[in-house]
Design an enzyme around this catalytic site. Structure first.
Site, PDB file in Angstrom:
ATOM      1  N   ARG A 231       4.921-107.425  44.879  1.00  0.00           N
ATOM      2  CA  ARG A 231       4.098-106.613  43.988  1.00  0.00           C
ATOM      3  C   ARG A 231       2.673-106.577  44.504  1.00  0.00           C
ATOM      4  NH1 ARG A 231       7.572-104.090  42.482  1.00  0.00           N
ATOM      5  NH2 ARG A 231       8.679-104.063  40.496  1.00  0.00           N
ATOM      6  N   GLU A 260      -1.317 -97.914  43.710  1.00  0.00           N
ATOM      7  CA  GLU A 260      -0.367 -97.055  44.414  1.00  0.00           C
ATOM      8  C   GLU A 260      -0.268 -95.716  43.693  1.00  0.00           C
ATOM      9  OE1 GLU A 260       3.392 -99.047  44.750  1.00  0.00           O
ATOM     10  OE2 GLU A 260       2.585-100.735  45.891  1.00  0.00           O
ATOM     11  N   HIS A 278       5.749 -98.904  49.907  1.00  0.00           N
ATOM     12  CA  HIS A 278       6.611 -99.462  48.859  1.00  0.00           C
ATOM     13  C   HIS A 278       8.072 -99.064  49.073  1.00  0.00           C
ATOM     14  CE1 HIS A 278       6.400-101.042  44.470  1.00  0.00           C
ATOM     15  NE2 HIS A 278       7.541-101.395  45.028  1.00  0.00           N
TER      16      HIS A 278
END
Length: 525
Positions: A231, A260, A278
């Site tokens: 994370r 993000e 990601h």
């Protein structure tokens, strides 16, 4: 009316197919806030990924909503407390991407060790620079794993094949469990000092945010390489850039970022940093597993059944396989209690007896509560809102357990103290199947299913015939019948299973015909 499932982001085709078989599936762009809020008004369930925000505003717009499903692991974009307060079930797919995420962390570790991304970019630009990209072997190095949960364990198992020394920091894991995995538990300070590679595998919480920051990066072993595929924000990006600039950190592999999407960062200037957008869950297998998992959870939730992957029920976590078959029995006992009692108790105890209490059986209390309120609540009763209904009505509910006392079977008893001072108990047993074994002190042996009728009356000849005749005139067929009495000519309880619903007027007619002191119907169909 068919339940509506709203899908706000891309979902695997097999999952869509599963949903359309039972529900009306609608789609909306979760990033289009006005369109999302409008669509939520007609949704019974919503399936999201990482872009759609289901916050208090969205929940307020969704008056029919019963379940929020996140097709992935994290729930950063779902306001779980707000959903819980509204009685909305929140589910995710906690194991769908764990293999993919672990493999991504391994890939970043190897890429950082060998300058893979920078070397590829240089060669594509026409530069053959072998000496500029001399890397290090992973073999023989110390790899520190921060967080030894499911993904951390998978990462450690895969790294063990490279012949590394594994250490880990996780205050919630017992040393014996870590030793089974070939991992030595250490403090975070020790991990920072000893590790040649550090891989982070933690959820993002207020406690873990910035866990590896300026202070921690000042303590690391010189030349360490750091990977974060968990994370964003667990590793302080500004502090990491400074540590890379002064050489304390020899490289980093990052799949996640504090904000993000991210397309510009000081970290991007370093050739020894590998960055990806990601991609931890971005495999065909993970997408299929996540979609199918949440589709099944939505199906269960909209049917009112227990959802193993629910994150906001009071008895959270996986339900043991020995406990799960008891859920329908506990819920049906709750329904029977409310029917026979004719109202809500002031205090309730759910007693569980048998070897099964070696497991966590707290979910059986929830199942019983769900059954208690289902016959009387205006809205659908779920595992989420059942405790709230009890609190709103001032009903105290507790769980009591005891090993043994039930032989090879499990015995569940729902006991209640009524506002008028009376008490009532309903009990069921489960061995290979569920049986109703007691109602208010009268012993029975009846399957708790279908439509059940209960009559209290004075034991005398002709009652059975009278009931059969009266129900027969109304076209109601009796499937099973039992009479329980304490003594001939004394008080008796008759329990019947019938093949069709019984209207209150018919129940009252039968009761009057036999002089019943109490009559009740429990519809378990």
């Amino acid at each position: 009316m068919t339940d509506v499932v709203l899908v706000t982001e891309e979902l695997a085709a097999p999952a869509i197919g599963m949903l359309t078989a039972d529900f009306e599936v609608r789609k909306v762009d979760g990033a289009d806030r006005p369109a999302l809020l409008a669509a939520l008004a007609g949704a019974d369930a919503v399936i999201v990924r990482s872009v759609t925000r289901i916050d208090a505003e969205a929940l307020a717009a969704a008056g029919r909503l019963r379940v929020v499903a996140r097709a992935g692991v994290g729930l950063d974009n779902v306001d779980v407390p707000a959903a819980t307060a509204r009685g909305v079930l929140v589910v995710n797919a906690p194991t769908s991407n764990i293999v993919s995420a672990a493999e991504q962390a391994v890939a970043l570790t190897l890429a950082v060790a060998r300058h893979t991304a920078a070397a590829s970019a240089a060669l594509r630009a026409g530069s053959w620079r072998r000496s500029a990209f001399t890397g290090v072997e992973v073999h023989g190095k110390t790899v520190g794993v921060v967080g030894l949960g499911r993904i951390g364990v998978l990462f450690a198992q895969r790294m063990a094949a490279f012949g590394v020394r594994l250490i880990a920091y996780d205050p919630y894991v017992q040393p014996a469990r870590a030793a089974q995995l070939g991992v030595r538990l250490v403090s975070l300070d020790e991990l920072l000092r000893e590790s040649d590679f550090i891989s982070v595998h933690l959820p993002r919480t207020p406690e873990t945010l910035g866990l590896i920051g300026e202070k921690e990066l000042a303590e690391v072993k010189p030349g360490v390489r750091i990977v974060n595929a968990a994370r964003g924000g667990l590793v302080d990006e500004r502090a990491l850039a400074e540590a890379l600039a002064d050489g304390r950190v020899a490289g980093a592999g990052l799949d996640v970022f504090e904000t993000e999407p991210l397309t510009s960062s000081p970290l991007f200037a370093f050739e020894n940093v590998v960055v990806t957008p990601h991609l931890g869950a971005s495999t065909v297998e993970a997408q299929d597993k996540a979609g199918l998992a949440v589709a099944e959870s939505v199906r269960l939730a909209l049917r009112g059944e227990f959802v193993p992957d629910a994150v906001n029920i009071r008895a959270g976590g996986a339900v043991d396989e020995d406990v799960r078959p008891l859920l329908p029995l506990a819920e049906r006992l709750g329904r029977i209690f409310t029917a026979v009692a004719g109202g809500v108790a002031a205090r309730m105890t759910v007693e569980v007896h048998g070897a099964v209490v070696a497991h966590d059986v707290s979910v059986l209390e929830l199942a019983a509560m769900k059954g208690l309120f289902a016959p009387i609540a205006a809205e659908a009763v779920t595992y989420v809102n059942a405790p709230h209904m009890a609190a709103d009505r001032g009903v105290e509910v507790e769980l009591a357990t005891a090993d043994g006392a039930a032989g090879p079977a499990t015995l569940i008893t729902v006991c209640g103290a009524m506002p008028d001072g009376g008490t009532l108990a309903v009990a069921g047993a489960f061995a290979s199947e569920s049986r109703l074994v007691e109602v208010d002190g009268f012993e029975l042996d009846l399957a708790p299913e279908g439509v059940l009728l209960f009559f209290r009356y004075r034991d005398r000849p002709g009652v059975v015939g009278t009931i059969g005749t009266t129900l027969g005139r109304a076209g109601v067929n009796i499937a099973a019948m039992q009479v329980s009495r304490r003594a001939a000519g004394g008080e008796a309880l008759m329990a019947l299973t019938v093949d069709s619903p019984v209207a209150p007027e018919l129940l009252a007619e039968v009761a009057a015909e036999i002089g019943s002191t109490r009559a009740a119907v429990a519809d378990l169909s």
